[in-house]
Scaffold this motif. Sequence first.
Motif, PDB file in Angstrom:
ATOM      1  N   VAL A  36      18.618  -3.251 -33.524  1.00  0.00           N
ATOM      2  CA  VAL A  36      19.969  -3.055 -34.683  1.00  0.00           C
ATOM      3  C   VAL A  36      20.143  -2.022 -34.644  1.00  0.00           C
ATOM      4  N   ILE A  37      20.208  -0.132 -33.730  1.00  0.00           N
ATOM      5  CA  ILE A  37      21.487   0.111 -33.840  1.00  0.00           C
ATOM      6  C   ILE A  37      21.733  -0.371 -32.674  1.00  0.00           C
ATOM      7  N   TRP A  38      21.587  -1.163 -31.503  1.00  0.00           N
ATOM      8  CA  TRP A  38      22.279  -0.839 -30.848  1.00  0.00           C
ATOM      9  C   TRP A  38      23.382  -2.033 -31.223  1.00  0.00           C
ATOM     10  N   GLN A  39      22.864  -3.551 -32.041  1.00  0.00           N
ATOM     11  CA  GLN A  39      23.539  -4.555 -32.944  1.00  0.00           C
ATOM     12  C   GLN A  39      24.462  -3.948 -33.248  1.00  0.00           C
ATOM     13  N   LEU A  40      24.438  -2.400 -34.410  1.00  0.00           N
ATOM     14  CA  LEU A  40      25.454  -1.811 -35.303  1.00  0.00           C
ATOM     15  C   LEU A  40      26.380  -1.142 -34.407  1.00  0.00           C
ATOM     16  N   ARG A  41      26.660  -0.726 -33.762  1.00  0.00           N
ATOM     17  CA  ARG A  41      26.529   0.157 -31.983  1.00  0.00           C
ATOM     18  C   ARG A  41      27.905  -0.897 -31.792  1.00  0.00           C
ATOM     19  N   GLY A  42      27.938  -2.289 -31.833  1.00  0.00           N
ATOM     20  CA  GLY A  42      28.938  -3.194 -31.273  1.00  0.00           C
ATOM     21  C   GLY A  42      28.520  -4.026 -31.522  1.00  0.00           C
TER      22      GLY A  42
ATOM     23  N   GLY B 262      16.376   0.652 -48.992  1.00  0.00           N
ATOM     24  CA  GLY B 262      18.048   0.896 -48.190  1.00  0.00           C
ATOM     25  C   GLY B 262      17.857  -0.154 -47.571  1.00  0.00           C
ATOM     26  N   LYS B 263      17.562  -0.199 -46.934  1.00  0.00           N
ATOM     27  CA  LYS B 263      17.921  -1.674 -45.671  1.00  0.00           C
ATOM     28  C   LYS B 263      18.992  -2.662 -46.460  1.00  0.00           C
ATOM     29  N   ARG B 264      17.817  -2.609 -47.715  1.00  0.00           N
ATOM     30  CA  ARG B 264      18.202  -4.821 -47.559  1.00  0.00           C
ATOM     31  C   ARG B 264      19.746  -4.477 -48.537  1.00  0.00           C
ATOM     32  N   VAL B 265      19.960  -3.019 -49.119  1.00  0.00           N
ATOM     33  CA  VAL B 265      20.878  -2.600 -50.006  1.00  0.00           C
ATOM     34  C   VAL B 265      22.688  -3.086 -49.264  1.00  0.00           C
TER      35      VAL B 265
ATOM     36  N   GLY C 216      22.331  -3.835 -46.086  1.00  0.00           N
ATOM     37  CA  GLY C 216      22.295  -4.898 -45.058  1.00  0.00           C
ATOM     38  C   GLY C 216      23.330  -6.253 -46.032  1.00  0.00           C
ATOM     39  N   ARG C 217      23.325  -6.273 -47.435  1.00  0.00           N
ATOM     40  CA  ARG C 217      23.927  -6.922 -48.171  1.00  0.00           C
ATOM     41  C   ARG C 217      25.031  -6.772 -48.168  1.00  0.00           C
ATOM     42  N   GLN C 218      25.869  -5.198 -48.168  1.00  0.00           N
ATOM     43  CA  GLN C 218      26.962  -5.046 -48.433  1.00  0.00           C
ATOM     44  C   GLN C 218      27.691  -4.869 -47.427  1.00  0.00           C
ATOM     45  N   LEU C 219      27.257  -5.027 -45.744  1.00  0.00           N
ATOM     46  CA  LEU C 219      28.018  -5.355 -44.737  1.00  0.00           C
ATOM     47  C   LEU C 219      27.429  -6.355 -44.289  1.00  0.00           C
ATOM     48  N   LYS C 220      26.561  -7.679 -44.949  1.00  0.00           N
ATOM     49  CA  LYS C 220      26.418  -9.288 -44.716  1.00  0.00           C
ATOM     50  C   LYS C 220      26.053  -9.329 -43.472  1.00  0.00           C
ATOM     51  N   ASN C 221      25.494  -8.115 -43.125  1.00  0.00           N
ATOM     52  CA  ASN C 221      24.588  -7.981 -41.925  1.00  0.00           C
ATOM     53  C   ASN C 221      23.309  -8.764 -41.791  1.00  0.00           C
ATOM     54  N   GLU C 222      22.763  -9.889 -41.216  1.00  0.00           N
ATOM     55  CA  GLU C 222      21.665 -10.474 -40.827  1.00  0.00           C
ATOM     56  C   GLU C 222      20.909  -9.926 -40.430  1.00  0.00           C
ATOM     57  N   VAL C 223      21.322  -8.504 -39.537  1.00  0.00           N
ATOM     58  CA  VAL C 223      20.030  -8.526 -38.303  1.00  0.00           C
ATOM     59  C   VAL C 223      19.554  -6.933 -39.445  1.00  0.00           C
ATOM     60  N   LEU C 224      21.028  -6.114 -39.755  1.00  0.00           N
ATOM     61  CA  LEU C 224      19.826  -5.376 -40.351  1.00  0.00           C
ATOM     62  C   LEU C 224      18.900  -5.732 -41.833  1.00  0.00           C
ATOM     63  N   LEU C 225      19.083  -6.988 -42.663  1.00  0.00           N
ATOM     64  CA  LEU C 225      18.455  -7.377 -43.005  1.00  0.00           C
ATOM     65  C   LEU C 225      17.594  -8.349 -42.652  1.00  0.00           C
TER      66      LEU C 225
ATOM     67  N   GLU D 182      15.885  -6.900 -40.218  1.00  0.00           N
ATOM     68  CA  GLU D 182      14.799  -5.977 -40.063  1.00  0.00           C
ATOM     69  C   GLU D 182      14.963  -4.863 -40.878  1.00  0.00           C
ATOM     70  N   GLY D 183      14.969  -4.748 -42.253  1.00  0.00           N
ATOM     71  CA  GLY D 183      14.993  -4.581 -43.307  1.00  0.00           C
ATOM     72  C   GLY D 183      13.429  -4.980 -43.626  1.00  0.00           C
TER      73      GLY D 183
END
Length: 207
Positions: A57-63, A124-127, A129-138, A140-141
């Motif tokens: 997820v860190i790898w994905q969020l950085r790019g 924290g990740k769910r909130v 992830g929803r704000q970012l609309k990022n499925e990977v973070l959701l 992983e949450g």
Amino acid sequence: MQQTTLLKRGLWLEYITLGWNVVGVIIVIIAAYAARSVALAGFGLDSLIEIFASVVVIWQLRGVNQQRERMALRLIGIAFIALVIYIVAQLLFTLLTGTRAATSVGGIVWIAATFIVMLGLSFGKRVTGRQLKNEVLLTEGRVTLVDAYLAGAVLLGLVLNALFGWWWADPLASLVIVYYGIREALHALHESTEGKEQNIRTAEFME
């Protein structure tokens, strides 16, 4: 809230998860070996999966891009499949041989703390992830929430074994890991395929 701020929050949530699980793997594996506990060993391996998922997820969020997102989801799904295979094999071996786990006070204390910490990180990740609309973070949450549920199940098995000598409660607690592992593996693999199909449909429409 700005996208950059949300990304930083998501990264910090992953850094905390990563640090907690790195320490936890060492503590839990030592406790599992000393107590011959299948549930603790399974939880230790689940923590390894969580470490792997956090790194992904860190790898994905950085790019952030769709190609990375599909690959990240696929890697998380494969890791869960590997976990399930190991736990089932170890569970069958333990039940067939009648290996009894000893009481692990250190394991009980750490698992109880992990239950509380992972619930907070998952929220924290769910909130975020929803704000970012990022499925990977959701996704992983949800992995982190699974980690909390597993901690609760393992804790119950360890306590029942310690208080009443119910040795079978320890290996049976690992079945919860199997259930959630299969569910999250299927979800992650489905999401990775869904994203690919959407890209193909978009490309066809633009042509």
